[in-house]
Design an enzyme around this catalytic site. Sequence first.
Site, short mmCIF file in Angstrom:
data_model
loop_
_atom_site.label_atom_id
_atom_site.label_comp_id
_atom_site.label_asym_id
_atom_site.label_seq_id
_atom_site.Cartn_x
_atom_site.Cartn_y
_atom_site.Cartn_z
N TYR A 109 95.75 17.30 36.71
CA TYR A 109 96.33 15.98 36.48
C TYR A 109 96.37 15.19 37.76
CZ TYR A 109 96.96 17.58 31.64
OH TYR A 109 96.79 18.15 30.34
N PRO A 145 98.62 13.68 19.75
CA PRO A 145 98.93 13.44 18.32
C PRO A 145 98.80 11.99 17.94
CG PRO A 145 100.67 13.70 19.78
CD PRO A 145 99.64 13.86 20.48
N GLY A 162 96.98 1.24 19.78
CA GLY A 162 96.87 0.64 20.96
C GLY A 162 95.29 0.31 21.66
#
Length: 329
Positions: free
Chosen positions: A55, A201, A210
């Site tokens: 990441y 999730p 969103g």
Amino acid sequence: MTSRTINGKPVNPIGLGCMSLSWGYGALPPRDVAIALLNRALDIGYDHLDTANIYGLGHNEKLIGEALKGRRGEFFLATKMGIVIEGEKRGIDCSPQSIRRCIDESLTRLQTDHVDLYYMHRRDRSVPIEESVGAMAELVKEGKIGSIGLSEMSADTLRRAAAIHPIAAMQTEYSPWTREPEIAVLDACRELGTTFVAFSPVARGVLAGGVRDVAALADNDLRRAMPRFNDENWPANLALVDQFCALAAEHGVTPAQLSLAWVLSRGEHIVAIPGTGSIAHMEENFARTDWTIPADAAARIDAMINQQTVAGPRYGATMQRTIDTEMFG
């Protein structure tokens, strides 16, 4: 909500996926906001943080190490190894040598002497799973990792791994619009005492309400490469989102809270790790852990959003080849 467990350790059912602070969904939050978000998460009760060495190519682990220095005892820490990125080249390496090198690098970035859970991020088909798990078991003995996890792997792979060493967690995408774990992995986890950790999730922000205009997503937003967001599939999927948001309004919760409650209702062995770069969204995700989804609402979601009604697969063909999970025919 009553706490659940990973490797016998109690954790809140909702943890924090940290990837969005370093990579994945367009513009990153400013560093001071990311640090404030991590500390605020612990302050309000998050006690399970999930990261990975890729990441931001180490940025996320460094951020957690620096932001939460002095608070290590307050949270269950999970990280991952196995995906290798070198320029444009992406591969998988879960050889014993790589596993040992990567944990030492992660511990340095995280500024800790151990992680509570260490995942193989993907299955390395060039190395027997038994060999990789055996190497990780040595790290358990040495105290560098508390337990072993797998990510995006099948029920068969889980059983083979568990025959070598107990597997504390299986992490896979799971939400109303990604149902593949229901084929076999959820049941295998229950059978073996493995916690199922649901990433994305809230469906990569979709079931949080969103995402509406896909064209407005940043050029570097990973959703742009996902089939469900293309011009052919998105209109049908957006119609499902509208129905889902209306159901959330009926129950006085936000769409994200409805999706999280649905995921957690699928089994007591499930925890969820929604991610976000927004402090407000992080707080929203945690705000209704006192709310249990009614059975009729869960049934309406099942009928509304499922593998037959969602348009498009979750990954394109190239990415799908790196995934070991079962697929619907």
